[in-house]
Scaffold this motif. Sequence first.
Motif, mmCIF file in Angstrom:
data_model
loop_
_atom_site.group_PDB
_atom_site.id
_atom_site.type_symbol
_atom_site.label_atom_id
_atom_site.label_comp_id
_atom_site.label_asym_id
_atom_site.label_seq_id
_atom_site.Cartn_x
_atom_site.Cartn_y
_atom_site.Cartn_z
ATOM 1 N N ALA A 164 0.824 -1.208 0.000
ATOM 2 C CA ALA A 164 0.000 0.000 0.000
ATOM 3 C C ALA A 164 0.857 1.256 0.000
ATOM 4 O O ALA A 164 0.536 2.246 -0.670
ATOM 5 C CB ALA A 164 -0.942 -0.002 1.203
ATOM 6 N N THR A 165 1.975 1.254 0.755
ATOM 7 C CA THR A 165 2.888 2.404 0.809
ATOM 8 C C THR A 165 4.320 1.927 0.635
ATOM 9 O O THR A 165 4.661 0.797 1.015
ATOM 10 C CB THR A 165 2.761 3.161 2.140
ATOM 11 N N TRP A 166 5.165 2.810 0.074
ATOM 12 C CA TRP A 166 6.553 2.467 -0.226
ATOM 13 C C TRP A 166 7.483 3.613 0.158
ATOM 14 O O TRP A 166 7.115 4.791 0.040
ATOM 15 C CB TRP A 166 6.727 2.183 -1.723
ATOM 16 N N THR A 167 8.705 3.261 0.630
ATOM 17 C CA THR A 167 9.735 4.249 0.917
ATOM 18 C C THR A 167 11.066 3.747 0.372
ATOM 19 O O THR A 167 11.301 2.541 0.267
ATOM 20 C CB THR A 167 9.881 4.503 2.428
ATOM 21 N N LEU A 168 11.958 4.691 0.041
ATOM 22 C CA LEU A 168 13.288 4.331 -0.434
ATOM 23 C C LEU A 168 14.132 3.763 0.697
ATOM 24 O O LEU A 168 14.082 4.254 1.833
ATOM 25 C CB LEU A 168 14.000 5.550 -1.014
ATOM 26 N N VAL A 169 14.916 2.727 0.397
ATOM 27 C CA VAL A 169 15.917 2.195 1.333
ATOM 28 C C VAL A 169 17.140 3.093 1.220
ATOM 29 O O VAL A 169 17.771 3.159 0.157
ATOM 30 C CB VAL A 169 16.261 0.740 0.994
ATOM 31 N N PRO A 170 17.537 3.819 2.272
ATOM 32 C CA PRO A 170 18.510 4.910 2.156
ATOM 33 C C PRO A 170 19.853 4.527 1.549
ATOM 34 O O PRO A 170 20.397 5.262 0.710
ATOM 35 C CB PRO A 170 18.673 5.384 3.605
ATOM 36 N N ASN A 171 20.452 3.415 1.943
ATOM 37 C CA ASN A 171 21.814 3.099 1.534
ATOM 38 C C ASN A 171 21.906 2.070 0.415
ATOM 39 O O ASN A 171 22.982 1.549 0.129
ATOM 40 C CB ASN A 171 22.609 2.594 2.743
ATOM 41 N N ALA A 172 20.790 1.776 -0.223
ATOM 42 C CA ALA A 172 20.787 0.808 -1.321
ATOM 43 C C ALA A 172 21.368 1.438 -2.584
ATOM 44 O O ALA A 172 21.377 2.658 -2.734
ATOM 45 C CB ALA A 172 19.366 0.320 -1.583
ATOM 46 N N PRO A 173 21.871 0.627 -3.520
ATOM 47 C CA PRO A 173 22.368 1.166 -4.786
ATOM 48 C C PRO A 173 21.249 1.780 -5.616
ATOM 49 O O PRO A 173 20.064 1.529 -5.365
ATOM 50 C CB PRO A 173 22.972 -0.069 -5.467
ATOM 51 N N LYS A 174 21.617 2.580 -6.613
ATOM 52 C CA LYS A 174 20.650 3.176 -7.529
ATOM 53 C C LYS A 174 20.475 2.270 -8.749
ATOM 54 O O LYS A 174 21.209 1.308 -8.943
ATOM 55 C CB LYS A 174 21.111 4.569 -7.969
ATOM 56 N N ASN A 175 19.484 2.629 -9.583
ATOM 57 C CA ASN A 175 19.206 1.868 -10.806
ATOM 58 C C ASN A 175 19.106 0.369 -10.526
ATOM 59 O O ASN A 175 19.731 -0.456 -11.191
ATOM 60 C CB ASN A 175 20.277 2.134 -11.867
ATOM 61 N N VAL A 176 18.317 0.020 -9.518
ATOM 62 C CA VAL A 176 18.189 -1.381 -9.122
ATOM 63 C C VAL A 176 17.297 -2.116 -10.122
ATOM 64 O O VAL A 176 16.209 -1.643 -10.479
ATOM 65 C CB VAL A 176 17.610 -1.494 -7.699
ATOM 66 N N ALA A 177 17.771 -3.266 -10.584
ATOM 67 C CA ALA A 177 17.049 -4.046 -11.590
ATOM 68 C C ALA A 177 16.397 -5.291 -11.006
ATOM 69 O O ALA A 177 15.443 -5.815 -11.587
ATOM 70 C CB ALA A 177 17.997 -4.448 -12.719
ATOM 71 N N SER A 178 16.922 -5.795 -9.885
ATOM 72 C CA SER A 178 16.350 -7.000 -9.288
ATOM 73 C C SER A 178 16.626 -7.009 -7.789
ATOM 74 O O SER A 178 17.559 -6.371 -7.310
ATOM 75 C CB SER A 178 16.950 -8.262 -9.937
ATOM 76 N N VAL A 179 15.802 -7.771 -7.056
ATOM 77 C CA VAL A 179 15.999 -7.895 -5.616
ATOM 78 C C VAL A 179 15.579 -9.291 -5.189
ATOM 79 O O VAL A 179 14.641 -9.874 -5.751
ATOM 80 C CB VAL A 179 15.201 -6.812 -4.853
ATOM 81 N N TYR A 180 16.300 -9.829 -4.199
ATOM 82 C CA TYR A 180 15.976 -11.142 -3.641
ATOM 83 C C TYR A 180 16.435 -11.167 -2.192
ATOM 84 O O TYR A 180 17.587 -10.804 -1.898
ATOM 85 C CB TYR A 180 16.683 -12.250 -4.429
ATOM 86 N N PHE A 181 15.553 -11.568 -1.280
ATOM 87 C CA PHE A 181 15.921 -11.715 0.119
ATOM 88 C C PHE A 181 15.785 -13.180 0.528
ATOM 89 O O PHE A 181 14.756 -13.811 0.280
ATOM 90 C CB PHE A 181 15.047 -10.838 1.016
ATOM 91 N N ILE A 182 16.840 -13.707 1.161
ATOM 92 C CA ILE A 182 16.800 -15.065 1.703
ATOM 93 C C ILE A 182 15.951 -15.093 2.967
ATOM 94 O O ILE A 182 15.141 -16.001 3.184
ATOM 95 C CB ILE A 182 18.218 -15.567 2.035
ATOM 96 N N ASP A 183 16.154 -14.083 3.810
ATOM 97 C CA ASP A 183 15.439 -13.951 5.077
ATOM 98 C C ASP A 183 15.393 -12.475 5.432
ATOM 99 O O ASP A 183 15.708 -11.616 4.601
ATOM 100 C CB ASP A 183 16.108 -14.789 6.176
ATOM 101 N N GLU A 184 15.056 -12.160 6.660
ATOM 102 C CA GLU A 184 14.900 -10.761 7.061
ATOM 103 C C GLU A 184 16.198 -9.966 6.946
ATOM 104 O O GLU A 184 16.172 -8.759 6.676
ATOM 105 C CB GLU A 184 14.388 -10.703 8.502
ATOM 106 N N GLN A 185 17.347 -10.613 7.101
ATOM 107 C CA GLN A 185 18.623 -9.911 7.124
ATOM 108 C C GLN A 185 19.411 -9.993 5.817
ATOM 109 O O GLN A 185 20.106 -9.049 5.451
ATOM 110 C CB GLN A 185 19.499 -10.460 8.265
#
Length: 328
Positions: A164-185
């Motif tokens: 419903a709502t979204w915010t930028l992750v401050p220290n993430a790279p720019k021009n992100v093309a894909s994302v995958y999380f194994i777990d919370e960390q």
Amino acid sequence: MVNGFKALLFVTVTGIMAASCVKGDNPIQRYEDPRNGGQGGVPILGPGWSKVTIPLNSFDVVFVNDTLGFLASAGDGVYRSTNSGETWTRTNAQQSDYVNLFFLNEKYGWAVSVKKDITRTTDSGKTWVTTNSSYEFRDVFFRDENNGYAPTYQGLIKTPDGGATWTLVPNAPKNVASVYFIDEQNGFCGTDGTGYWRTTDGGTSFQSINGLPSGVYTTQFFTGVDTQKGIAIGKDGDINKTVDNGAAWTKGPRVTGDYFDFNFKDIDNGFVMTATNVYKVEGNTITKVLYRPALSNNIQFWECHFNADLTKGWVVFNGGELYRYVKP
């Protein structure tokens, strides 16, 4: 699965969109004819493959079990199948240029659009609720029914409320093309030109991973006893493998052609799809099992999905074709 490269190449195919789908043909199954290689030729279906007609501009396919599946159709919404992809019905998802799907389980799923729309289902795709954001989605990934991430040109964004709502992750790279999380960390980001990045603290900080290409558009880790093992493939076609949660990677065999999508059942066995071919990978052995020549304006294979044991699979050709696989 996502795919930033695909979103970047997205074009609209002109023509009449199909309002419903019909059972397709079953061409004679035959092995690759080398005379049909390169440009031109006709589709070549290996054993177990068949073809059905689907709406034009379909860019992604996901099956949550062997019979229930979904198509993301640019300009025409989200379609649902209850018979393994033989026929499709358009859902009530708001019509938008959907290019990627993500399903957490059989109940919860999302589709994202390059027109900044995200639509969500909580009832196995029977009904959908659409939200407009200020970000141009390239893909989406959810850890659970509330917490998710999405790659955008502005950077990595996250949601705590199901999209419903979204915010930028401050220290993430720019021009992100894909994302995958194994777990919370532990998570990973592929980018358009600044490398492949890893976080071990839930996105508070990111570290670039040496030796992997910038254009990693799909990452997959495994469950059970293989939770620390994973696969990542970029534009160079190398099948990169890790056995330690992504701390170190080694290069496996290389797939020829422009890389797009894949599904593996373990670190050595899977299917890899390029713009014109699908390959079966068994250790260091790579076998071509499906060929469909690309047409003009990026009309080509776009996404694939195989079930966990690789006995069934689906490959989208965005010119209005879905190739289905049932292990012989």
